[in-house]
Design a protein around this motif. Structure first.
Motif, short mmCIF file in Angstrom:
data_model
loop_
_atom_site.label_atom_id
_atom_site.label_comp_id
_atom_site.label_asym_id
_atom_site.label_seq_id
_atom_site.Cartn_x
_atom_site.Cartn_y
_atom_site.Cartn_z
N GLU A 118 0.79 -1.23 0.00
CA GLU A 118 0.00 0.00 0.00
C GLU A 118 0.83 1.28 0.00
OE1 GLU A 118 -4.01 1.75 2.02
OE2 GLU A 118 -2.68 0.60 3.31
N GLU A 119 1.92 1.32 0.70
CA GLU A 119 2.72 2.55 0.76
C GLU A 119 3.92 2.52 -0.18
OE1 GLU A 119 1.54 5.20 2.17
OE2 GLU A 119 -0.16 4.01 2.85
N ASP A 121 6.01 2.60 -3.90
CA ASP A 121 5.99 3.51 -5.05
C ASP A 121 4.97 3.10 -6.10
OD1 ASP A 121 7.95 5.05 -3.87
OD2 ASP A 121 9.59 4.16 -5.02
N LEU A 124 1.52 4.05 -4.88
CA LEU A 124 1.32 5.50 -4.95
C LEU A 124 1.06 5.94 -6.39
CD1 LEU A 124 4.01 6.75 -2.42
CD2 LEU A 124 1.53 6.61 -2.09
N TRP A 125 1.78 5.35 -7.32
CA TRP A 125 1.58 5.66 -8.73
C TRP A 125 0.18 5.23 -9.17
CZ3 TRP A 125 3.83 8.64 -12.21
CH2 TRP A 125 3.49 8.47 -13.54
N LYS A 127 -2.47 4.78 -7.37
CA LYS A 127 -3.48 5.60 -6.70
C LYS A 127 -3.45 7.04 -7.19
CE LYS A 127 -2.05 4.40 -2.51
NZ LYS A 127 -2.00 4.28 -1.04
N LEU A 129 -1.30 9.25 -6.49
CA LEU A 129 -0.93 10.14 -5.40
C LEU A 129 0.49 10.67 -5.54
CD1 LEU A 129 -2.50 8.25 -2.38
CD2 LEU A 129 -3.46 10.13 -3.73
N SER A 130 1.26 10.11 -6.47
CA SER A 130 2.65 10.54 -6.61
C SER A 130 2.84 11.54 -7.74
CB SER A 130 3.55 9.32 -6.84
OG SER A 130 3.21 8.69 -8.06
N LYS A 133 -0.26 16.32 -8.16
CA LYS A 133 -0.72 16.67 -6.83
C LYS A 133 -1.48 17.99 -6.79
CE LYS A 133 2.62 14.04 -4.29
NZ LYS A 133 3.58 13.98 -3.24
#
Length: 136
Positions: A118-119, A121, A124-125, A127, A129-130, A133
Motif C-alpha cells: 500500500e505505501e 511507489d 502511490l503511482w 493511486k 498520489l505521486s 498533486k
C-alpha cells in the motif's frame, strides 16, 4: 486474481498507462449516454461496457464483499482534473502471529491482478498520489 480479471474484462480490459486518459474519455461518453437513456444520474453499473477506476473498484468491492474477501474501497482526493473520481481497492491479508495485517493495492486497470504494498511507489503511482498533486 481471477476476480480482478473478471472485473477488468467487464469494463473493457487492461489499459496501458499512456492510454488511460483517452480511455477515460470513452468511459465519460458511455456514462453520459446511459444518464441520458435513464434520464437520471444513477445508472446500473453493469450496463456499462467500459469503466474507469471507480467503476472497477466499486464492482470489485461489491463482489469481494459477497465472497467474503477482506478489502476496502478508497477514493482519491482530486476534485477535478485528470484523476477526479479515481478509486482503488486495498486487499487485506489475514493477520500474522503478531497481529499485523498486510495491505495491498490491487491493480484493476493496467497490470490487472498485480498487488502493490500500500505505501510502496507502485501503489502511490496506481493511486495517482505521486503525480498531479496540484490538480484539485
Amino acid at each position: 486474481s481471477a476476480l480482478a480479471t473478471i472485473v477488468s474484462e467487464t469494463f473493457g480490459g487492461s489499459i496501458a498507462y499512456d492510454e488511460y486518459l483517452r480511455f477515460d474519455d470513452k468511459v465519460a461518453l458511455e456514462v453520459d449516454a446511459a444518464k441520458r437513456r435513464h434520464a437520471c444520474d444513477l445508472i446500473p453499473l453493469l450496463e456499462l461496457t467500459v469503466g474507469g477506476a471507480r467503476h472497477r473498484a466499486l464492482l470489485f468491492k461489491a463482489l469481494a464483499d459477497r465472497l467474503g474477501l477482506a478489502c476496502e474501497l478508497h477514493a482519491g482526493p482530486y476534485l477535478r482534473g485528470a484523476h477526479q473520481q479515481h478509486a482503488w481497492v486495498v486487499l487485506l491479508s489475514q493477520e500474522d502471529y503478531e497481529g499485523v495485517c498486510e495491505r495491498h493495492v490491487l491493480d484493476l486497470l493496467h497490470d490487472v491482478g498485480a498487488m502493490y504494498l500500500e505505501e510502496g511507489d507502485d501503489a502511490l503511482w496506481y493511486k495517482r498520489l505521486s503525480h498531479y498533486k496540484h490538480s484539485s
